[in-house]
Structure formats: structure tokens, C-alpha cells
Enzyme design. Structure first.
Site, mmCIF file in Angstrom:
data_model
loop_
_atom_site.group_PDB
_atom_site.id
_atom_site.type_symbol
_atom_site.label_atom_id
_atom_site.label_comp_id
_atom_site.label_asym_id
_atom_site.label_seq_id
_atom_site.Cartn_x
_atom_site.Cartn_y
_atom_site.Cartn_z
ATOM 1 N N ARG A 193 33.708 25.918 33.485
ATOM 2 C CA ARG A 193 33.600 25.152 34.925
ATOM 3 C C ARG A 193 33.305 23.809 34.746
ATOM 4 N NH1 ARG A 193 29.556 29.762 37.919
ATOM 5 N NH2 ARG A 193 31.177 30.799 39.089
ATOM 6 N N LYS A 253 29.336 46.126 41.616
ATOM 7 C CA LYS A 253 28.582 45.857 43.017
ATOM 8 C C LYS A 253 29.317 46.549 44.135
ATOM 9 C CE LYS A 253 28.785 41.674 41.561
ATOM 10 N NZ LYS A 253 28.543 40.007 41.406
ATOM 11 N N GLY A 300 33.520 36.866 38.849
ATOM 12 C CA GLY A 300 32.933 36.268 37.499
ATOM 13 C C GLY A 300 33.432 37.271 36.400
ATOM 14 N N GLY A 308 31.854 35.320 44.555
ATOM 15 C CA GLY A 308 31.580 35.442 45.768
ATOM 16 C C GLY A 308 32.472 34.642 46.868
HETATM 17 P P1 ADP Z 1 33.011 40.832 39.042
HETATM 18 O O1 ADP Z 1 31.657 39.962 38.566
HETATM 19 O O2 ADP Z 1 34.118 40.732 38.680
HETATM 20 O O3 ADP Z 1 32.794 40.983 40.672
HETATM 21 P P2 ADP Z 1 31.155 43.106 38.854
HETATM 22 O O4 ADP Z 1 30.140 42.117 38.871
HETATM 23 O O5 ADP Z 1 30.911 43.872 40.184
HETATM 24 O O6 ADP Z 1 32.455 42.332 38.637
HETATM 25 O O7 ADP Z 1 30.801 43.980 37.818
HETATM 26 C C1 ADP Z 1 31.202 43.718 36.335
HETATM 27 C C2 ADP Z 1 30.217 44.548 35.479
HETATM 28 O O8 ADP Z 1 30.418 45.863 35.626
HETATM 29 C C3 ADP Z 1 30.605 44.314 34.320
HETATM 30 O O9 ADP Z 1 29.392 43.713 33.425
HETATM 31 C C4 ADP Z 1 31.014 45.667 33.565
HETATM 32 O O10 ADP Z 1 30.428 45.899 32.276
HETATM 33 C C5 ADP Z 1 30.349 46.476 34.700
HETATM 34 N N1 ADP Z 1 30.781 47.716 34.808
HETATM 35 C C6 ADP Z 1 32.089 48.142 34.663
HETATM 36 N N2 ADP Z 1 32.178 49.457 34.426
HETATM 37 C C7 ADP Z 1 31.019 50.026 34.637
HETATM 38 C C8 ADP Z 1 30.292 51.528 34.552
HETATM 39 N N3 ADP Z 1 31.438 52.386 34.286
HETATM 40 N N4 ADP Z 1 29.150 51.480 34.287
HETATM 41 C C9 ADP Z 1 28.208 50.446 34.364
HETATM 42 N N5 ADP Z 1 28.665 48.941 34.610
HETATM 43 C C10 ADP Z 1 29.964 48.852 34.582
HETATM 44 MG MG MG Z 2 29.673 40.009 38.156
#
Ligand code: ADP
Ligand code: MG
Length: 386
Positions: free
Chosen positions: A35, A201, A343, A366
Site C-alpha cells: 500500500r 465473512k 484483502g 470493503g
Molecule cells: P477477503 O479478505 O478476500 O474478503 P475474507 O476476509 O472473507 O476474504 O476471508 C478470508 C479468510 O477466510 C482467510 O483468512 C481464510 O483463511 C479464511 N477461510 C477460507 N476458507 C475457510 C474455511 N473453510 N474455514 C475457515 N476459514 C476459512
Molecule cells: Mg479479509
């Protein structure tokens, strides 16, 4: 078209640039300076054109006096000095006479970084609630405001929207590039458009699902996200991550768009590979299984565009990164125009060896989700039109 930094004569002007220096820090070390590097283009442009450059950013969340120790931007000013090859001045105050003296003494081409804007949150959340008095004060330090903090444009804070209301303003190069890329991706009408949702999330991603399900041809659900859908279908998902508040939402989506939504048929749990119908009470699902990878891959091979929001598993752990890696490989091998938002999604792309491979990897989580959900972004909305 929104105004940009290029639309102003900034010579000898005090230019406030809102950056996003919200970088991960551990033991007083910056773990990832992506960043900071992404902000350099706008900062260098301002310096090269003779501006007195004033930088602002938040870092982490600041709720108590103790939080200040772990969230100081001083470490970022050292990194910036190194990257810019000049001594970046630093104001430990977010307001007050010391800060004002530093601003008044700035010479053309010099750079001043102001301490974490969220230090102002300790006193009744002035930064995060876009306090008018604080916004006016910060605006009084500059002549022109440039917003280059893309990851913040979905928020209405004093240091982005607030200042912008009281100064001539424009976008920095980083925000411009993000918005242009997202716009051109969404207006390119090539199909099939496949959306891949993963991560954990669910709550944050409901808006995206609702908005994109109508535009896409298929929605592939993996990662932690799939278990809320699987539970909604009646499967036992053991200890896997579930968002119980959104089971009804998933049911509604499945009823309405069952032909578009594709869920895993097998899962890698902490005990091994399982069919989704065989997950036991004490097991936890961490990645998608081989059969699922095959089904997802066959769909992706024919895709023209793909949006990725969330990894397919716990990619940080080598044992559970296979699904995410295989899906990225298919997209790469088939030259699918791929937009990555989120992220962790961005980190997974970089960490699993796919840096520079895709059409666009957004630096915002977000903000990109809100954009893709069709919401207006207050940080961009407030910027003047050309
Ligand atoms: P992003 O930041 O790309 O929007 P999220 O924050 O929603 O994505 O999710 C990313 C996290 O989800 C990572 O830390 C990953 O380890 C976790 N994750 C992925 N699959 C699973 C799972 N089956 N169970 C628990 N956590 C998971
Ligand atoms: Mg995330």
C-alpha cells in the site's frame, strides 16, 4: 468525470493527500508495504510539480490511549523516507501548534506525514464520525485535497469526505486506476461471467451476492462461505465455520437462483477428504475437495470474465491452499479476464505465486465490495466533477 490531481496547478500549494498507509505491522516491522508503494505515484507527481505535500492516513483502530503505541505512523514515515529518497517530516500531533509550524515551514517539494488520523477517535470518534470541526481544521492546513486512499472510499470519515467538503479537491492516481479498472470490467459485457465467492465473512458479502447473482451466469461458492449454504441445504457441516444469522438468506438465494449457484460436493476437513454428505460432528472443513475443483474448473474454462471475492480455503496453511491454487491456475491457463477484490483474496493471489497474472487485483476490500454491490462510494461522490 471526477477531477484529478492533474487538473490543478499545484506549484507552491499545500496539497493534502489522503493515503492508505494501513499496513500490517508486527514487532515494529512492516510486513507488507504494497500500500505504501502504491501511493508513491501520486506523491512523486505532487513533489515533481512543486507542491508542499501533506500526507494523512489512518493505521489500525484506535480506541484507547494504549492503542496509540501500536498504531503510530512514525514507522511508515521512515519507510517513506527510504522509498522516496528524502527525509519525510513527521508530525506526532494530529492537531495543534507543532503541526501548524511544520506545515508553515514546508518548502516546495517537501513531504510531511501527519500522525494516525484515528488518534482523533479517542475523543468521541471525531475522525470516524466525520466531525465537522475536525474536518474544517484539517482542511485549513491545505489549499487542495487529493484522495488517494482507495480502500477507504466506502467510508465517510473526516480525513477523506470531511476535508474534501471544504477544499478544492480531486482523485489521486491510485483511486483513478481502481475505479477505471472496475468500471471497464463491469461494462465489458462478455459472458459467461462467473463469480467465485469464498473466505469467511458471509455477512459482509450478502450485498455482493444479491447484486452479482443477477448479472453473472454462475456463482461458485467455496471457502468458509460454503458451509452456511450447505447447512441451509440440510447438510451436517460439523464444526465448520457457519454464519447462523444468514441461513435464511442462503435458503432464499438457493430457492431463487438454484440453477446459478454451484456448491462443493467434497471438502477437505481437518480429518481428511469427505463428501459433503459425510462430514462428521467433530470435523472442520478447510478447503474444497478434488471433485469440486474439477466441477469448478470445467465451468471456469468456458468463462470470459471472473470475479473472485474470497479464497477457496485456509490458503495461509499449505495443507489447505490446494483448492485456491488450482482455481487460480485454471483462470490463468484459460486467460479468463479476472478481477480480484478483498484483502485476503489479494494476499492469496500474491502469496500463491500469481502476482501480475490477473486483469486487476484491487487494493481495497470493503470499497471494492461496495462498488460491485452497486452502492455509492462517499469518498468518490464528494469529489468535484470536471
Ligand atoms: P477477503 O479478505 O478476500 O474478503 P475474507 O476476509 O472473507 O476474504 O476471508 C478470508 C479468510 O477466510 C482467510 O483468512 C481464510 O483463511 C479464511 N477461510 C477460507 N476458507 C475457510 C474455511 N473453510 N474455514 C475457515 N476459514 C476459512
Ligand atoms: Mg479479509
Amino acid at each position: 468525470m471526477k477531477k484529478s490531481i492533474k487538473d490543478y496547478d499545484i506549484k507552491s500549494k499545500r496539497v493534502i493527500i489522503r493515503c492508505d498507509f494501513n499496513v500490517p505491522i508486527l514487532d515494529n516491522k512492516i510486513l507488507d508495504d504494497t500500500r505504501i508503494k502504491a501511493s508513491l505515484e501520486t506523491i512523486n507527481y505532487a513533489r515533481d510539480h512543486g507542491a508542499k505535500v501533506i500526507l494523512m492516513s489512518h493505521l489500525g483502530k484506535v480506541k484507547t490511549e494504549e492503542d496509540k503505541c501500536n498504531n503510530s505512523l512514525l514507522i511508515v514515515s521512515a519507510k517513506l523516507s527510504e522509498l522516496l529518497g528524502i527525509r519525510v517530516k513527521f508530525s506526532a500531533e494530529t492537531r495543534g501548534p507543532l503541526l501548524e509550524t511544520l506545515v508553515n515551514n514546508l518548502k516546495d517539494g517537501e513531504v510531511l506525514l501527519i500522525e494516525n488520523t484515528r488518534f482523533e477517535d479517542i475523543d468521541s470518534k471525531k475522525e470516524s464520525s466525520c466531525d465537522i470541526e475536525l474536518s474544517k481544521y484539517w482542511a485549513s492546513l491545505g489549499d487542495i485535497f487529493i484522495d488517494d486512499a482507495y480502500a477507504m472510499v466506502h467510508r465517510c470519515h473526516a480525513s477523506n469526505v470531511g476535508i474534501a467538503r471544504y477544499l478544492d479537491n480531486g482523485l489521486g492516481f491510485l483511486v483513478e486506476e481502481e475505479v477505471n479498472k472496475l468500471d471497464s470490467f463491469m461494462s465489458d459485457n462478455s459472458h459467461p461471467l462467473v463469480v467465485i465467492m469464498g473466505g469467511k465473512k458471509v455477512e459482509d458479502k450478502i450485498g455482493v451476492i444479491e447484486n452479482l447473482i443477477t448479472k453473472c451466469d454462475k456463482l461458485l461458492v467455496g471457502g468458509g462461505m460454503c458451509f452456511t449454504f450447505l447447512k441451509a441445504m440440510g447438510y451436517n457441516v460439523g464444526n465448520s465455520i457457519v454464519d447462523d444469522n444468514n441461513i435464511e438468506f442462503c435458503k432464499r438465494m438457493l430457492n431463487q437462483y438454484g440453477d446459478k449457484i454451484v456448491l462443493p460436493v467434497d471438502i477437505i476437513t481437518d480429518k481428511g477428504a469427505r463428501k459433503v454428505s459425510d462430514i462428521k460432528d467433530n470435523e472442520c472443513g478447510y478447503d474444497i475437495g478434488n471433485e469440486t475443483i474439477k466441477i469448478f474448473s470445467d465451468i471456469l474454462k468456458d468463462a470470459k470474465r471472473c470475479i473472485i471475492n474470497g479464497p477457496m480455503g485456509v490458503y495461509e496453511d499449505k495443507k489447505y491452499s490446494n483448492g485456491t491454487k488450482k482455481i487460480y491456475t485454471v483462470l490463468k491457463d484459460n486467460n479468463v479476464k479476472t478481477l480480484v477484490g478483498g484483502g485476503d483474496s489479494a494476499s492469496s493471489v500474491n502469496n500463491l505465486g500469481f502476482k501480475g497474472v490477473f486483469y486487476h487485483v484491487s487494493t481495497g476490500g470493503g470499497a471494492t465490495l461496495d462498488y460491485l454491490s452497486g452502492k455509492t462510494l462517499p469518498g468518490i461522490d464528494v469529489i468535484m466533477e470536471k
